[in-house]
Design an enzyme around this catalytic site. Structure first.
Site, PDB file in Angstrom:
ATOM      1  N   ASP A  16       0.839  -1.200   0.000  1.00 14.88           N
ATOM      2  CA  ASP A  16       0.000   0.000   0.000  1.00 14.88           C
ATOM      3  C   ASP A  16       0.878   1.256   0.000  1.00 14.88           C
ATOM      4  O   ASP A  16       0.821   2.093   0.903  1.00 14.88           O
ATOM      5  CB  ASP A  16      -0.937   0.002   1.213  1.00 14.88           C
ATOM      6  CG  ASP A  16      -2.222   0.772   0.908  1.00 14.88           C
ATOM      7  OD1 ASP A  16      -2.319   1.349  -0.189  1.00 14.88           O
ATOM      8  OD2 ASP A  16      -3.115   0.791   1.758  1.00 14.88           O
ATOM      9  N   ASP A  63      -4.819  -3.233  -3.901  1.00 15.54           N
ATOM     10  CA  ASP A  63      -4.222  -1.901  -3.753  1.00 15.54           C
ATOM     11  C   ASP A  63      -2.739  -1.878  -4.087  1.00 15.54           C
ATOM     12  O   ASP A  63      -1.953  -1.295  -3.362  1.00 15.54           O
ATOM     13  CB  ASP A  63      -4.435  -1.438  -2.305  1.00 15.54           C
ATOM     14  CG  ASP A  63      -4.388   0.074  -2.171  1.00 15.54           C
ATOM     15  OD1 ASP A  63      -4.601   0.757  -3.174  1.00 15.54           O
ATOM     16  OD2 ASP A  63      -4.151   0.553  -1.058  1.00 15.54           O
ATOM     17  N   ASP A 102     -11.324   0.388   8.234  1.00 13.17           N
ATOM     18  CA  ASP A 102     -10.364   0.719   7.174  1.00 13.17           C
ATOM     19  C   ASP A 102      -9.084   1.326   7.742  1.00 13.17           C
ATOM     20  O   ASP A 102      -8.050   1.323   7.073  1.00 13.17           O
ATOM     21  CB  ASP A 102     -10.973   1.734   6.201  1.00 13.17           C
ATOM     22  CG  ASP A 102     -12.157   1.168   5.451  1.00 13.17           C
ATOM     23  OD1 ASP A 102     -12.088   0.014   5.023  1.00 13.17           O
ATOM     24  OD2 ASP A 102     -13.158   1.890   5.290  1.00 13.17           O
TER      25      ASP A 102
END
Length: 597
Positions: A264, A311, A535
């Site tokens: 990420d 991602d 999240d």
């Protein structure tokens, strides 16, 4: 998880009109000759045309000696064709002749390296493609057109150097490969994670949805064997979940493979445990043990579905180089090949197991729906799918909207609508994107991936765990026709403040329940992000899982360039990513669409 990235299409857009259509352009390659040994090149020129205008995307690949600077020359066949606005190069035009000169940051092209540039242009009458290109004055000879999507010859949009890596390529499967079914979700009972089920039922009304299958996230090495002391995920390891799936009589089980080196790279909330240079450890300590467990013959009749590295790959296009969203970490993992080779190794090692189905993450419409991102990202995915011993046949399909909130369908407006002469694409919300919902994007991106060389049998998954957008704020019809912004804002069921907001969104609801084969090209609607798992934390929370604090999860933050300097729309009092967030789960049930009974 930050599934929004800087969308470079915004700064490239001009006032355009008409519908979009991806058109294959010319692929021109010069053969190696003694006279031209120093400079050889290939050029991939593609356009997206509309009446009177077009966007051109150009990929230049240096097939000769390294160069420290370059200029690309070509001639428009039609005297009416004009360059209006360029990016990633300085464009000049004299009559029909165009020259593009490198910027300071992309002048160096090693042997085999490539770079992508582009421009918005205008035309009248017709818009034929140039058939001849020069690199530093040497002709890229030919003019051979790129084959149509039915017989593609793809050129990777952003090839990544392959690092020297002592770890060998993956060996053969531990379970003899057998024929795979076309759609592993069809007519099959999904695995219900008992740990998530217990959390869901700890919230009032949670028993209404607790028997839906959700994915198991393997987000660090310790999670392979279970993490009983962790604040996120749970005590059960990979083998525990597989054994429980057999006990349940489930036909399929879903895992998220999520631990790339430098994970990420454009966010903080879901950073991982491995540094950007730890590709060998990713292979030996993470992928290999997972493959050894999944390849146990005990599980040969269970369809094991792996969601591969959420991602990751789109960052190599949207958050590197000279793009406004570039980060040092994304530049690093692009340069050292960690993402490309990590994903390739995972696909090859896991895909060699006969009952394993790999679905690669393909972002979402609000990330790569712009034409400047759409095809290049597909090219990067193709590159990863053929790296480190993998082939396209190790990829069963792709998933979009993972852990995101983009609406499945926008029923009250279309991207082709106009209001008082202005296209919906010109609205602040749509911001020149070619898509307004995930279903249309997923189907279109599937076609693009097939055109890049993936089998026509690939299927798409759409994560619908949190994109229902029901409740009292849901529109019941189109917005007012007073102006394009009022129309879109009044019509859209996606009620986020900005389409770039991704963290613990206030007002979100459960979406469509998991369902097989709901639409053409779609293998299933799935709940890959277990509803109720955070999240990211709304404030900094020390932890031993490598998860940082991202201001996009802070409800008091005023935003940044990636979300148009808008408020984040995030819920307060959120724990770290992956941890249970009961207040969010209660909201998701309250705003579910279709509504819960």
């Amino acid at each position: 998880m930050n599934l929004w990235r800087n969308l470079s299409g915004r700064r490239r857009a001009v006032a355009l009109a008409g519908a979009s259509a991806l058109v294959a352009g010319g692929l021109v390659t010069i053969p190696v000759t003694a006279a031209q040994a120093a400079t050889q090149c290939s050029v991939d020129y593609t356009t997206n045309d509309w009446p009177g205008g077009f966007t051109a995307n150009i990929t230049i690949k240096n097939l000769g000696d390294p160069v420290s600077s370059w200029n690309l020359g070509f001639t428009f066949p039609n005297g009416s064709q004009r360059v209006q606005q360029g990016w990633a190069a300085k464009f000049t035009q004299s009559g029909q002749n165009v020259t593009a000169t490198n910027e300071s940051w992309n002048g160096s092209l090693g042997s085999g390296a490539s770079t992508s540039i582009g421009f918005n242009g205008a035309w009248s009458g017709s818009n034929p493609k140039p058939t001849s290109f020069t690199l530093n004055g040497v002709v890229c000879n030919g003019g051979t057109p790129t084959p149509s999507p039915s017989n593609p010859t793809p050129t990777p949009s952003n090839p990544t150097p392959t690092p020297t890596d002592p770890t060998p390529s993956p060996t053969g499967p531990t379970t003899p490969p057998g024929p795979k079914v076309d759609n592993p979700y069809l007519n099959a009972k999904g695995y219900v994670n008992p740990e998530w089920k217990a959390k869901a039922e700890s919230v009032a009304g949670g028993n209404r949805v607790s028997n839906n299958p959700t994915a198991v996230w393997i987000d660090r090495i310790a999670a392979i064997n279970g993490t009983p002391d962790s604040s996120s995920n749970g005590a059960m390891g990979v083998r525990d979940h597989l054994d429980e799936a057999l006990r349940q009589g489930a036909k399929y089980i879903q895992f998220v493979i999520y631990n790339l080196p430098g994970r990420d790279c454009a966010a903080l909330a879901s950073n991982g445990e491995l540094g950007p240079n730890e590709l060998p450890k990713y292979k030996s300590d993470y992928i290999d043990p997972i493959a050894a467990i999944q390849g146990d013959a005990k599980y040969k009749d269970l369809r094991i579905i792996n969601i591969i590295e959420i991602d990751s790959l789109p960052n190599l296009h949207t958050n590197t180089g000279g793009s406004p969203g570039a980060t040092a970490m994304c530049d690093t993992v692009k340069a050292n090949g960690a993402y490309i080779n990590g994903v390739g190794y995972a696909l090859a090692k896991l895909g060699a197991i006969g009952n394993v189905y790999n679905y690669v993450d393909a972002a979402h419409h609000g990330w790569i729906g712009w034409d400047s991102n759409f095809s290049p990202v597909a090219g990067i995915i193709k590159e990863a799918a053929t790296a480190s011993g993998s082939t396209v046949n190790h990829v069963h399909g792709f998933i979009v909207n993972t852990a995101n909130y983009s609406a499945l369908k926008e029923p009250y407006f279309k991207v082709t609508d106009t209001v008082n002469g202005q296209m919906v694409r010109q609205s602040k919300w749509v911001d020149w994107n070619f898509y307004v919902d995930e279903l249309s994007f997923a189907q279109a991106f599937r076609n693009e991936l097939v055109s890049k060389g993936f089998p026509n049998s690939i299927g798409m998954l759409i994560d619908t765990s949190r994109n229902g957008w029901g409740g009292t704020a849901r529109p019941t019809g189109p917005g007012p026709m007073t102006d394009v912004n009022a129309y879109v804002d009044g019509s859209r069921i996606d009620r986020r403040i900005h389409a770039g907001n991704w963290c613990n969104q206030a007002g979100a609801g459960l979406g469509e329940r998991p369902k097989a084969a709901p639409e053409p090209g779609i293998d299933a609607y799935v709940w890959v992000k277990p509803p109720g798992e955070s999240d990211g934390s709304s404030k900094e929370i020390p932890n031993n899982e490598g998860k940082g604090f991202d201001r996009m999860c802070d409800p008091t933050y005023g935003g940044n360039a990636r979300n148009g300097y808008s408020r984040t729309g995030s819920l307060d009092n959120a724990p770290i990513s992956g941890a249970w967030f009961p207040a969010q789960f209660a909201q998701l049930m309250q705003n579910a669409y279709p509504p819960l009974s």
